[in-house]
Scaffold this motif. Structure first.
Motif, mmCIF file in Angstrom:
data_model
loop_
_atom_site.group_PDB
_atom_site.id
_atom_site.type_symbol
_atom_site.label_atom_id
_atom_site.label_comp_id
_atom_site.label_asym_id
_atom_site.label_seq_id
_atom_site.Cartn_x
_atom_site.Cartn_y
_atom_site.Cartn_z
ATOM 1 N N GLN A 98 0.840 -1.189 0.000
ATOM 2 C CA GLN A 98 0.000 0.000 0.000
ATOM 3 C C GLN A 98 0.878 1.243 0.000
ATOM 4 O OE1 GLN A 98 -2.380 1.121 3.553
ATOM 5 N NE2 GLN A 98 -4.155 1.008 2.176
ATOM 6 N N GLN A 99 0.485 2.219 -0.801
ATOM 7 C CA GLN A 99 1.226 3.471 -0.797
ATOM 8 C C GLN A 99 1.019 4.205 0.507
ATOM 9 O OE1 GLN A 99 0.636 6.179 -4.090
ATOM 10 N NE2 GLN A 99 2.416 5.321 -5.128
ATOM 11 N N ARG A 100 2.113 4.641 1.110
ATOM 12 C CA ARG A 100 2.083 5.425 2.336
ATOM 13 C C ARG A 100 2.982 6.646 2.146
ATOM 14 N NH1 ARG A 100 0.336 2.315 6.916
ATOM 15 N NH2 ARG A 100 -1.179 0.808 6.082
ATOM 16 N N GLY B 5 10.620 6.386 14.027
ATOM 17 C CA GLY B 5 10.066 7.610 13.448
ATOM 18 C C GLY B 5 8.550 7.525 13.517
ATOM 19 N N PRO B 6 7.857 8.558 13.145
ATOM 20 C CA PRO B 6 6.392 8.491 13.122
ATOM 21 C C PRO B 6 5.915 7.392 12.169
ATOM 22 C CG PRO B 6 7.150 10.758 12.941
ATOM 23 C CD PRO B 6 8.354 9.886 12.776
ATOM 24 N N ARG B 7 4.935 6.627 12.575
ATOM 25 C CA ARG B 7 4.426 5.558 11.724
ATOM 26 C C ARG B 7 3.858 6.131 10.430
ATOM 27 N NH1 ARG B 7 4.873 0.084 11.994
ATOM 28 N NH2 ARG B 7 2.679 -0.209 11.514
ATOM 29 N N PRO B 8 4.116 5.493 9.281
ATOM 30 C CA PRO B 8 3.525 5.966 8.028
ATOM 31 C C PRO B 8 2.033 5.640 8.005
ATOM 32 C CG PRO B 8 4.700 3.924 7.641
ATOM 33 C CD PRO B 8 4.942 4.293 9.087
ATOM 34 N N LEU B 9 1.206 6.640 7.914
ATOM 35 C CA LEU B 9 -0.236 6.431 7.943
ATOM 36 C C LEU B 9 -0.774 6.317 6.519
ATOM 37 C CD1 LEU B 9 -0.989 8.843 10.921
ATOM 38 C CD2 LEU B 9 -0.745 6.354 10.963
ATOM 39 N N LEU B 10 -1.928 6.873 6.227
ATOM 40 C CA LEU B 10 -2.534 6.713 4.910
ATOM 41 C C LEU B 10 -2.389 7.990 4.084
ATOM 42 C CD1 LEU B 10 -5.819 4.853 5.923
ATOM 43 C CD2 LEU B 10 -3.688 3.858 5.082
ATOM 44 N N MET B 11 -2.274 7.822 2.772
ATOM 45 C CA MET B 11 -2.121 8.974 1.884
ATOM 46 C C MET B 11 -3.311 9.930 2.008
ATOM 47 S SD MET B 11 0.826 8.619 0.395
ATOM 48 C CE MET B 11 0.677 9.892 -0.870
ATOM 49 N N PHE C 215 5.593 5.891 -0.943
ATOM 50 C CA PHE C 215 6.376 4.683 -1.168
ATOM 51 C C PHE C 215 5.452 3.500 -0.911
ATOM 52 C CE2 PHE C 215 6.576 5.156 3.379
ATOM 53 C CZ PHE C 215 6.641 3.872 3.876
ATOM 54 N N ASP C 216 5.842 2.318 -1.367
ATOM 55 C CA ASP C 216 5.035 1.113 -1.184
ATOM 56 C C ASP C 216 5.447 0.395 0.096
ATOM 57 O OD1 ASP C 216 3.492 1.406 -3.483
ATOM 58 O OD2 ASP C 216 4.993 0.430 -4.738
ATOM 59 N N LEU C 217 4.569 0.425 1.090
ATOM 60 C CA LEU C 217 4.816 -0.273 2.352
ATOM 61 C C LEU C 217 4.507 -1.754 2.178
ATOM 62 C CD1 LEU C 217 5.419 0.023 5.461
ATOM 63 C CD2 LEU C 217 2.931 0.093 5.753
ATOM 64 N N LEU C 218 5.365 -2.604 2.715
ATOM 65 C CA LEU C 218 5.180 -4.058 2.632
ATOM 66 C C LEU C 218 4.832 -4.625 4.000
ATOM 67 C CD1 LEU C 218 8.303 -5.022 0.463
ATOM 68 C CD2 LEU C 218 5.972 -4.593 -0.323
ATOM 69 N N LYS C 219 3.830 -5.478 4.033
ATOM 70 C CA LYS C 219 3.467 -6.219 5.247
ATOM 71 C C LYS C 219 2.889 -7.553 4.792
ATOM 72 C CE LYS C 219 1.458 -3.898 8.619
ATOM 73 N NZ LYS C 219 0.513 -3.039 9.383
ATOM 74 N N PHE C 220 2.779 -8.503 5.718
ATOM 75 C CA PHE C 220 2.040 -9.725 5.400
ATOM 76 C C PHE C 220 0.550 -9.433 5.482
ATOM 77 C CE2 PHE C 220 5.955 -12.064 6.808
ATOM 78 C CZ PHE C 220 6.177 -12.724 5.617
ATOM 79 N N ARG C 221 -0.200 -10.041 4.583
ATOM 80 C CA ARG C 221 -1.651 -9.865 4.613
ATOM 81 C C ARG C 221 -2.236 -10.478 5.870
ATOM 82 N NH1 ARG C 221 -4.498 -12.559 -0.053
ATOM 83 N NH2 ARG C 221 -6.321 -11.699 0.981
ATOM 84 N N THR C 222 -3.228 -9.808 6.430
ATOM 85 C CA THR C 222 -3.913 -10.321 7.615
ATOM 86 C C THR C 222 -5.430 -10.332 7.425
ATOM 87 O OG1 THR C 222 -3.962 -8.109 8.602
ATOM 88 C CG2 THR C 222 -2.098 -9.534 9.191
ATOM 89 N N THR D 200 -8.925 -3.017 14.416
ATOM 90 C CA THR D 200 -7.570 -2.546 14.094
ATOM 91 C C THR D 200 -7.387 -1.134 14.657
ATOM 92 O OG1 THR D 200 -8.384 -1.840 11.905
ATOM 93 C CG2 THR D 200 -7.338 -4.006 12.050
ATOM 94 N N MET D 201 -7.506 -0.133 13.791
ATOM 95 C CA MET D 201 -7.322 1.245 14.207
ATOM 96 C C MET D 201 -8.434 2.091 13.604
ATOM 97 S SD MET D 201 -3.869 3.581 13.954
ATOM 98 C CE MET D 201 -3.724 3.479 12.170
ATOM 99 N N ALA D 202 -9.002 2.971 14.398
ATOM 100 C CA ALA D 202 -10.110 3.799 13.914
ATOM 101 C C ALA D 202 -9.626 4.767 12.839
ATOM 102 C CB ALA D 202 -10.724 4.572 15.081
ATOM 103 N N GLU D 203 -10.510 5.109 11.925
ATOM 104 C CA GLU D 203 -10.222 6.104 10.886
ATOM 105 C C GLU D 203 -9.890 7.442 11.530
ATOM 106 O OE1 GLU D 203 -10.550 7.630 6.698
ATOM 107 O OE2 GLU D 203 -10.444 5.612 7.535
ATOM 108 N N PHE D 204 -8.901 8.119 10.954
ATOM 109 C CA PHE D 204 -8.559 9.462 11.429
ATOM 110 C C PHE D 204 -9.553 10.456 10.823
ATOM 111 C CE2 PHE D 204 -5.736 13.336 10.725
ATOM 112 C CZ PHE D 204 -5.988 13.856 11.990
ATOM 113 N N ARG D 205 -10.461 10.930 11.651
ATOM 114 C CA ARG D 205 -11.468 11.900 11.218
ATOM 115 C C ARG D 205 -11.389 13.099 12.154
ATOM 116 N NH1 ARG D 205 -14.746 9.352 7.586
ATOM 117 N NH2 ARG D 205 -14.870 7.070 7.704
#
Length: 209
Positions: free
Chosen positions: A47-49, A109-115, A57-64, A192-197
């Motif tokens: 996913q782009q972050r 560093g600060p966690r990469p969140l969503l674009m 950039f493209d963040l890599l993780k295992f699918r969950t 998981t984590m609530a949407e940033f609103r």
């Protein structure tokens, strides 16, 4: 932020990330097999972050999670039981070490969140992108996903202002304890984590400098 610190930080990233990648290759292969058996292909989540200065950039993780389908749109329904274990142990993030090796991420560093969050930050909160994002940070060792968005962003900006090797090493040590205790994996009441609103700008509290 001095060039000397940035060079030392990069050297620390490589000195730790490269050996961990090598040592965990059998673990990564085993996790990949579990993900393939439970969720099919692709095994990796990409996913782009936003990275340094917000550059993607493209963040890599295992699918969950299973793909979103009718009746299975929210995270709680999509999250696989095996994925829950991978998230609670942080094993899903092992592929992100390749991002550290490439230089997309730092260990700290600060966690990469969503674009899509980029235009939701206040100017002060947007300062979190003045440094390279990290696998862990001040927010992760001060409550992780169990804290409020306001607190998390405040910790991110504080890291930008205090960044130094001593703080990075302290955060890495504290992260090991957080992962072992499986603390703050998800937000209260969330899978998981609530949407940033964020609240409207007129009612929001600015992150303290």
């Amino acid at each position: 932020m001095s060039r000397g610190y940035l060079r030392a930080k990069r050297a620390l990233d490589l000195a730790l990330a490269v050996p961990v990648v090598v040592v965990t290759l059998p673990v990564q292969a085993a996790v990949a097999a579990v993900v393939w058996a439970r969720l099919g292909r692709p095994v990796l989540f990409r996913q782009q972050r936003p990275g340094l200065h917000g550059e993607p950039f493209d963040l890599l993780k295992f699918r969950t999670m299973h793909p979103a389908t009718p009746g299975r749109e929210d995270d709680a329904a999509r999250l696989d039981p095996a994925g829950t274990v991978l998230r609670s142990t942080s094993l899903d993030e092992l592929p992100s070490l390749w991002n550290v090796v490439k230089g997309d991420l730092s260990l700290v560093g600060p966690r990469p969140l969503l674009m899509r969050y980029l235009d939701r930050y206040t100017p002060e909160e947007a300062r979190r992108h003045d440094v390279r994002p990290g696998l862990t940070g001040l927010a992760q060792v001060n409550g992780r996903n169990a804290t409020t968005w306001e607190d998390r962003l405040r910790w991110d900006v504080e890291y930008v202002d205090r960044a130094c090797l001593r703080l990075d090493l302290e955060i890495l040590c504290r992260t090991a304890l957080v992962v072992l205790r499986r603390e703050g994996v998800s937000a209260p009441g969330e899978a998981t984590m609530a949407e940033f609103r964020p609240l409207p700008a007129t009612t929001r509290t600015e992150v303290s400098p």
